[in-house]
Design a protein around this motif. Structure first.
Motif, mmCIF file in Angstrom:
data_model
loop_
_atom_site.group_PDB
_atom_site.id
_atom_site.type_symbol
_atom_site.label_atom_id
_atom_site.label_comp_id
_atom_site.label_asym_id
_atom_site.label_seq_id
_atom_site.Cartn_x
_atom_site.Cartn_y
_atom_site.Cartn_z
ATOM 1 N N THR A 44 0.829 -1.214 0.000
ATOM 2 C CA THR A 44 0.000 0.000 0.000
ATOM 3 C C THR A 44 0.858 1.257 0.000
ATOM 4 N N ARG A 47 2.459 1.980 -3.366
ATOM 5 C CA ARG A 47 1.504 2.548 -4.332
ATOM 6 C C ARG A 47 1.185 4.007 -3.984
ATOM 7 N N LEU A 702 5.372 1.179 -8.344
ATOM 8 C CA LEU A 702 4.246 0.251 -8.520
ATOM 9 C C LEU A 702 4.729 -1.205 -8.594
ATOM 10 N N GLY A 705 5.524 -2.382 -5.245
ATOM 11 C CA GLY A 705 4.315 -2.710 -4.481
ATOM 12 C C GLY A 705 3.748 -4.066 -4.856
ATOM 13 N N TRP A 706 3.715 -4.406 -6.159
ATOM 14 C CA TRP A 706 3.227 -5.725 -6.582
ATOM 15 C C TRP A 706 4.138 -6.834 -6.048
#
Length: 711
Positions: A44, A47, A702, A705-706
């Protein structure tokens, strides 16, 4: 062409989206962040960081670089050259200091010194701050550096707070206080003694005392109130009066008013040891002496047209108390008319002509024929009343030809003309005219319509039809009738005066006969001359002072006037100046008069006194060089106070600087801060976050984050 330099760099924002849309996206990102945190979802924060990078890029951060030219700043030098600067070497010190400051400012980079010279404030004292405000009106606030006051410290428009010109606001609305430096023309705090007239009556009754309220003040660091000092009152030609007064306390001074007309009283107080000047140790008071209500007795021998003219004239004068009696029936005539129909009261002969005759200022006998009306004793009283200083006016008509003529009584000794019994009445149409003496005498000179011809034949006055012919005249004939028959005769008898109008038809002028004439002016002038009005004296010497010059006017009814007058200044120096003819019976002389105090003009017979009016009493009220007035304001602005000394060749002038920051004054220097005034000639903008960098960072965050979610 001046070189352009980079003046400053700064950061700004140029959003790529409307602000409301940016705020909406930021709120949505916060909601997603909170939801992820509540679910404890991994990745979280990464992101959220990617969203923050994108939002920051959309806000359009830029790096701004401005190029341009630095502008000089302007300081205002206000030079005091008011009247108080004439004391000692103050004006020379101020002039020399101003020149040196201008020369020194030329060597201070980025500083321009604008000089403003201030003279007297037209009765309002020294107004340096009004001049400062006006001088700064066309200077942009960003380029104003501050101000210097070059003065003796007596500034009468000093505000309690720094003026708005010295507290300019920047683009953000913040106020900066600019320095106010004060340069004082002196060695240090001075002392001064002054005399103040707190109250003085403009008018006072002759024969009574006038009361002046005065106060003596000792000004300086250590005033000694309560000390007794000597006050001298000079009444212009009369012996001076000496009074003792206490310093710092208002006191009443009484002095007698001895004569009607203007009276100058010069007041001076003994000097204070070491005081800066004695100019304000003296003052002049002008008191106009007036007589209390003038009492006039008018006795009409028989009812006639003229008595209405006299009543209307004298009743209209607010300074005259009139007592009027008309003899309706002489004692030797009895026509059967009841006494109650002739008079409300009996004619108070004894009361008027014996008991109270000395209380009258003027007696008028109009068409009066003495048919046993007044006993010889009372007629002798009238004659003696004139000799003792009273005034008598007679209006003659046919009654002067009868057995009861006043010229056959004790009054005949004081009459200025004699009318013969045979052929004493001339009845024909004629126009009254002024004689050569009449053109010169203040009673008749300047009467409307009098003309200018020496023989008076060009007078534009209405006709009369009856006049008494005289066989002897002594005195001054001011008007004549047919064949130059005397018509108006004035004479002095001992201490009194007599006027004889040898016709009873002046009332025709009031009715407009043939165009009328100056009946009111003539009768008023004659009456007031008899009552010794100073402005109507035939021999006058007057003096006035204006614009630093004394003007002496000599008026005479004589054919030959004096040729020169002697002028005596307040310090006792004398000079003789010639008189130049300016009109019929009028001559003038003028000379410089710059000293304060009472001036005297003397033609050998008459004296006149004059004193210059104080143009700006506020300016002269305190002559000390002092910091007490300007020190609080200079302290509020961070400015300095500096004593220059009293020698123009050896000034203690502080150095002039332009400090970048910090203090703006020191013991031996004064400065003006650098305010970074500039003229922007160009501006360039470059983005702080390039698009490719933002996309790379956002993609990396991003992906991170993944990756965290997959662990």
């Amino acid at each position: 062409m001046p070189n352009l330099t980079t003046l400053r760099h700064m950061t700004s924002f140029s959003p790529l989206l409307p602000p409301w849309l940016l705020y909406t996206l930021a709120i949505l990102a916060m909601i997603v962040l909170l939801a992820g945190l509540l679910r404890r979802a991994r990745g979280t924060l990464w992101r959220a960081a990617a969203a923050a990078i994108v939002l920051l890029w959309l806000s359009g951060p830029e790096r701004i670089s401005e190029t341009g030219q630095a502008l000089p700043e302007t300081a205002i030098l206000v030079v005091d050259q008011s009247s108080s600067m004439s004391v000692g070497q103050r004006a020379a010190v101020a002039h020399q200091a101003a020149e040196r400051l201008q020369a020194e400012a030329a060597h201070v980079p980025g500083l321009t010194l604008r000089t403003v010279t201030v003279h007297d404030g037209h009765g309002q004292g020294t107004r340096l701050f009004a001049a400062l405000d006006q001088a700064a009106a066309d200077i942009p606030p960003a380029r104003l550096a501050g101000a210097i006051l070059l003065t003796d410290g007596q500034v009468h428009d000093t505000p309690p707070q720094p003026p708005e010109r010295l507290r300019p606001a920047d683009s953000g609305g913040r106020h900066a206080t600019l320095p106010l430096h004060v340069l004082l023309t002196g060695r240090g705090e001075e002392t001064d003694r002054r005399l103040r007239i707190l109250q003085a009556p403009p008018y006072a009754i002759v024969g009574q005392n006038a009361t002046l309220r005065v106060q003596v003040d000792d000004l300086g660091p250590h005033p000694d109130n309560g000390t007794e000092v000597d006050l001298t009152l000079d009444r212009g030609g009369e012996p001076p009066l000496h009074k003792t007064v206490r310093v710092g306390q208002p006191q009443d001074i009484t002095l007698p008013v001895t004569h009607p007309g203007p009276m100058l009283v010069g007041l001076s107080v003994s000097p204070l040891e070491g005081e800066v000047s004695t100019v304000n140790n003296q003052d002049v008071v002008r008191i106009n002496g007036v007589r209390d209500r003038l009492r006039v007795l008018l006795v009409s021998g028989t009812p006639n047209q003229g008595e209405r003219v006299w009543r209307r004239l004298l009743k209209a004068d607010p300074s005259v108390d009139l007592v009027h009696f008309t003899i309706l029936r002489p004692p030797d005539k009895d026509d059967g008319t009841p006494l109650s129909d002739l008079a409300l009261i009996a004619f108070p002969v004894r009361e008027l002509f014996q008991e109270k005759i000395s209380q009258f200022d003027l007696i008028i006998l109009d068409g009066f024929e003495n048919r046993a009306i007044l006993p010889r004793t009372y007629l002798e009283n009238i004659a003696q009343y004139v000799r003792d200083g009273g005034g008598l006016l007679l209006i003659g008509g046919p009654e002067f030809l009868g057995a009861g003529s006043l010229q056959d009584t004790p009054l005949g000794d004081i009459l200025p003309a004699h009318v013969p019994t045979e052929g004493g009445l001339v009845e024909q149409r004629f126009r009254p005219a002024l004689t050569a003496d009449g053109h010169r005498h203040p009673v008749t000179a300047g009467l409307p319509g009098a003309g200018t011809a020496p023989d008076g034949h060009d007078a534009d006055w209405g006709p009369w039809y009856r006049v008494l012919r005289t066989d002897s005249v002594h005195g001054q004939v001011l008007m004549d009738g047919p064949a130059h028959t005397p018509l108006l005769v004035l004479d002095r008898v001992a201490r009194g005066r007599v006027a004889f109008l040898l016709s009873d038809q002046i009332w025709l002028w009031s009715h407009g006969e043939g165009g009328g004439g100056p009946q009111s002016e003539l009768l008023r002038h004659v009456s007031h001359w008899l009552m010794k009005e100073p402005e109507l004296e035939e021999e006058q010497l007057t003096a006035t002072i204006a614009n630093d010059r004394i003007v002496v006017t000599r008026r005479t009814a004589a054919a030959v006037a004096p040729h020169a007058v002697t002028i005596t200044a307040p310090d006792g120096t004398t000079r003789q100046i010639p008189l130049h003819t300016t009109g019929i019976g009028i001559s003038q002389a003028d000379a410089p008069a710059t000293q304060q105090g009472i001036w005297m003009a003397d033609d050998g017979t008459h004296r006149a006194f004059a004193a210059p009016a104080q143009d700006d009493p506020v300016e002269w009220s305190d002559l000390r060089a002092t910091t007490s007035v300007t020190a609080p304001l200079a302290g509020q602005t961070g400015g300095g106070l500096y004593w220059l000394g009293d020698d123009p060749a050896n000034l203690h002038l502080p150095a002039l600087r332009a400090p970048a920051s910090g203090r703006v004054s020191g013991p031996d220097w004064m400065g003006f801060p650098q305010r970074d005034a500039r003229l922007v000639t160009g501006r360039t903008a470059s983005p702080l976050l390039p698009a490719w960098l933002v996309l790379a960072l956002a993609a990396m965050l991003l992906l991170t984050g993944w990756w965290r979610e997959g662990r």
